[in-house]
Scaffold this active site. Structure first.
Site, PDB file in Angstrom:
ATOM      1  N   GLN A  84       0.814  -1.213   0.000  1.00 30.78           N
ATOM      2  CA  GLN A  84       0.000   0.000   0.000  1.00 30.78           C
ATOM      3  C   GLN A  84       0.854   1.273   0.000  1.00 30.78           C
ATOM      4  O   GLN A  84       2.036   1.247   0.332  1.00 30.78           O
ATOM      5  CB  GLN A  84      -0.922   0.012   1.215  1.00 30.78           C
ATOM      6  CG  GLN A  84      -2.071  -0.985   1.124  1.00 30.78           C
ATOM      7  CD  GLN A  84      -3.076  -0.760   2.229  1.00 30.78           C
ATOM      8  OE1 GLN A  84      -3.163  -1.531   3.153  1.00 30.78           O
ATOM      9  NE2 GLN A  84      -3.836   0.321   2.132  1.00 30.78           N
ATOM     10  N   HIS A  85       0.213   2.371  -0.354  1.00 33.65           N
ATOM     11  CA  HIS A  85       0.681   3.741  -0.149  1.00 33.65           C
ATOM     12  C   HIS A  85       1.797   4.216  -1.075  1.00 33.65           C
ATOM     13  O   HIS A  85       2.056   5.414  -1.132  1.00 33.65           O
ATOM     14  CB  HIS A  85       1.161   3.959   1.293  1.00 33.65           C
ATOM     15  CG  HIS A  85       0.219   3.516   2.354  1.00 33.65           C
ATOM     16  ND1 HIS A  85      -1.077   3.958   2.425  1.00 33.65           N
ATOM     17  CD2 HIS A  85       0.384   2.645   3.405  1.00 33.65           C
ATOM     18  CE1 HIS A  85      -1.668   3.400   3.480  1.00 33.65           C
ATOM     19  NE2 HIS A  85      -0.809   2.603   4.073  1.00 33.65           N
ATOM     20  N   ASP A 245      -2.461  -4.966  -0.168  1.00 34.39           N
ATOM     21  CA  ASP A 245      -2.135  -6.253   0.442  1.00 34.39           C
ATOM     22  C   ASP A 245      -2.972  -6.566   1.675  1.00 34.39           C
ATOM     23  O   ASP A 245      -3.415  -7.715   1.857  1.00 34.39           O
ATOM     24  CB  ASP A 245      -0.636  -6.344   0.773  1.00 34.39           C
ATOM     25  CG  ASP A 245      -0.101  -5.158   1.554  1.00 34.39           C
ATOM     26  OD1 ASP A 245      -0.882  -4.273   1.959  1.00 34.39           O
ATOM     27  OD2 ASP A 245       1.137  -5.109   1.760  1.00 34.39           O
TER      28      ASP A 245
END
Length: 491
Positions: A84-85, A245
Site C-alpha cells: 500500500q501507499h 495487500d
C-alpha cells in the site's frame, strides 16, 4: 472430464513478488512462483524502481507455471494485491519518472504534519478519508515530491499506487479499487470517490488518477497481447481491479460482507497489523480507516515494531528467538525505530524493572510482551471502530486470526494467547495475500463474490487453540509503563 480452471493471485510486496496458481473450483494451491524486489535508499528514504516489480511479476508467473505443470490455457484470470501507499509517477509513455516512494519512506513526515494542520486537524481528516496523514500515506509523499523534486511532479502524466501500476501493465487500462485508494488520503471513504478539496490542497490533478472500480473483483479489462507474450499466458483472460495487500489478506481470510464481519485478525510481521472487516465506517484518528476490497470497511492499526524488533533484542542478547521466558517485573517497550501506534515517531526502546536476578531470557520475554501488548491495545481500538466494546464478554471471546511470519513462532503464539485471553485461529495457508488476490481474479472471471469464494474454498481453515486465562498482571504492568513514559521518555 472437465478442464481445470486456474486463477493467479499476485502478492507484490515490498521485498518480493509471489504468484499463486489456485484451482478456481476448490481453492487448492497448485504452485507459487517467487521473484525478489530491490529496495534502495539511505536514512529515511525507501525507494524501488517499478519496472523491477514488473520484471519480478513476470519471473514469478513463469516460475509458478513451470512448477504447476499446467498448460497456460488453464489460466482464466489474474489479480494483483500490492504494497500500500507507494507513490508511482509515470510519464506519457507509462514509464516511471523516478523510483517509487515506498510506504516506509519517512521523509514526508513534515509534509504529513503540515497537511494535517492545513485541513484543521486529525478529526477533519478522519471525517473525510477515515485516516490522518502520516509519512506512509501517499498524499504526504506527493506533497514531498512537489516540494523537493518539482520537475518530477510537473512531468507526471499519471499517478498510481504500486498495484495500479501492475494492473495497468496487465490490462492496458487504468484502474484502482476503493481499498487501496483509501490509503492515499485523497480518497474519501465518506463519499466513495476522490475528494476534490483534498486534491486541490495537495495540488494534484484528478485527471492524473485512475478510475475507481466498485470492488477489487471488478473485471477492468483483459490481458493484453503484449502482457500475455511477456507472461506466457493467454491473451484475453480476466484482469481484476485488484487491491492493497491488507485488503487481499482480509479476503483470503473470508472477512467481508459475504463472510465474517467484525471478527479480528492480527498479522505478526516486521510490523504488527490488526484489522477487521465491518459495515461501520471507521473514523478514529488512532486508526487507518480503510475501505475493504468488497465494499465494506477495513479499520486497521499498524505498529512499527514487531518481529524484527524482537529479533534484534534476541540478537543483542545472544539468544534464539524461542529462548524467551516470561518477563516477570520487567517491561521492555521495543520501539527501536519510533512507533506509529501509539503515535510516538521519536521513541526509542525503553527497559525498566531490571534486577540482579533478571535473566537474558526474561529480557527477551519482556520484548515479546511489550510488542504484543502494544498491538493488542491497537486491536481494542479497531474493535471500538467497529462499534463494539472490547470488554464485552461476547466480543472478548471472539477468536483472533493470527497470520504472518510470527504466527509460526512458538513464543509469539503463546504470548498473544496469554495476553489476549482469546481463542486463536492460525490459518493453514501461508500466502493469504496471494490467495485473496486469486479470489478477486476468480470473481472477475466468474462474477462471484470473492469473499464468498474464499469461504467456499475454506481458505480460512485453521489450527484452533483454545483460550487460556488472560495474564492481566503483565497487561497492566506494560500498559502502565507505556502510559507513564509516553509524555516524556517516549516523546
Amino acid at each position: 472430464m472437465p478442464v481445470q480452471q486456474v486463477v493467479i493471485g499476485v502478492d507484490s510486496s515490498t521485498q518480493s513478488a509471489k504468484a499463486a496458481f489456485i484451482d478456481a473450483a476448490t481453492g487448492r494451491t497448485l504452485a507459487v512462483g517467487r521473484a525478489p524486489h530491490q529496495v534502495g535508499g539511505e536514512g529515511g528514504a525507501r525507494e524501488s524502481d517499478p519496472e523491477v516489480w514488473w520484471h519480478a511479476l513476470r519471473e514469478a508467473v513463469a516460475a509458478g507455471l513451470k512448477e504447476s505443470g499446467l498448460p497456460a490455457s488453464a489460466v482464466t484470470g489474474i489479480a494483483v494485491a500490492g504494497q500500500q501507499h507507494g507513490l508511482v509517477v509515470l510519464d506519457r509513455a507509462g514509464r516511471p519518472v523516478r523510483p517509487a516512494l515506498l510506504w516506509n519512506d519517512t521523509r514526508s513526515a513534515p509534509q504529513a504534519a503540515a497537511l494535517t494542520e492545513a485541513l484543521g486537524g486529525p478529526d477533519a481528516w478522519t471525517t473525510r478519508t477515515g485516516s490522518v496523514p502520516v509519512a506512509s500515506m501517499t498524499a504526504a509523499k506527493w506533497q514531498w515530491l512537489r516540494e523537493h523534486e518539482p520537475r518530477a511532479a510537473k512531468a507526471a502524466a499519471a499517478v498510481r499506487l504500486p498495484h495500479d501500476f501492475l494492473t495497468e501493465r496487465l490490462a492496458g487500462t487504468a484502474a484502482t479499487d476503493p481499498g487501496d485508494a483509501s490509503g492515499t488520503c485523497w480518497y474519501s471513504t465518506a463519499t466513495g470517490a476522490y475528494d476534490p478539496e483534498l486534491l486541490q490542497l495537495i495540488g494534484l490533478d484528478a485527471d492524473l488518477l485512475p478510475p475507481v472500480a466498485a470492488t477489487g473483483a471488478v473485471r477492468i479489462g483483459s490481458l493484453t497481447a503484449t502482457a500475455a507474450a511477456d507472461l506466457g499466458l493467454p491473451a484475453g483472460i480476466a484482469v481484476a481491479a485488484g487491491t492493497g495487500d491488507n485488503m487481499a489478506a482480509a479476503v483470503g481470510l473470508g472477512l467481508g460482507g459475504a463472510g465474517l464481519l467484525d471478527h479480528p485478525a492480527l498479522s505478526l510481521g516486521t510490523s504488527g497489523t490488526v484489522f477487521a472487516a465491518s459495515r461501520t465506517r471507521p473514523a478514529s484518528p488512532a486508526l487507518a480507516g480503510f475501505a475493504a476490497a468488497d465494499g465494506t470497511y477495513l479499520p486497521l492499526a499498524c505498529t512499527l515494531n514487531c518481529t524484527l524488533a524482537v529479533d534484534k533484542v534476541a540478537t543483542l542478547l545472544g539468544l534464539g528467538r524461542d529462548a524467551a521466558e516470561a518477563g516477570g517485573e520487567l517491561v521492555l517497550l521495543p520501539y527501536l525505530d519510533g512507533e506509529r501506534t501509539p503515535d510516538l515517531p521519536a521513541a526509542s526502546g525503553l527497559l525498566t524493572g531490571l534486577r540482579h536476578t533478571t535473566t537474558r531470557q526474561q529480557i527477551l520475554g519482556a520484548a515479546y510482551e511489550g510488542a504484543v501488548v502494544t498491538v493488542l491495545r491497537a486491536l481494542d481500538e479497531v474493535l471500538r471502530a467497529c462499534g463494539l466494546d472490547p470488554a464485552d464478554k461476547e466480543v472478548a471471546a471472539r477468536p483472533l486470526r493470527l497470520v504472518g511470519g510470527g504466527a509460526k513462532g512458538r513464543h509469539w503464539v503463546e504470548t498473544v494467547r496469554r495476553l489476549s485471553g482469546r481463542p486463536l485461529l492460525i490459518p493453514e495457508s501461508g500466502e493469504l495475500v496471494a490467495l485473496g488476490a486469486a479470489a478477486l481474479a476468480a470473481g472477475a472471471a466468474t462474477g462471484e463474490d470473492p469473499v464468498a469464494l474464499a469461504g467456499r474454498w475454506q481458505s480460512g481453515d485453521a489450527v484452533e487453540l483454545p483460550p487460556v486465562e488472560r495474564d492481566m498482571e503483565t497487561w497492566e504492568r506494560v500498559s502502565a509503563a507505556l502510559e507513564k513514559a509516553a509524555p516524556t521518555l517516549l516523546a
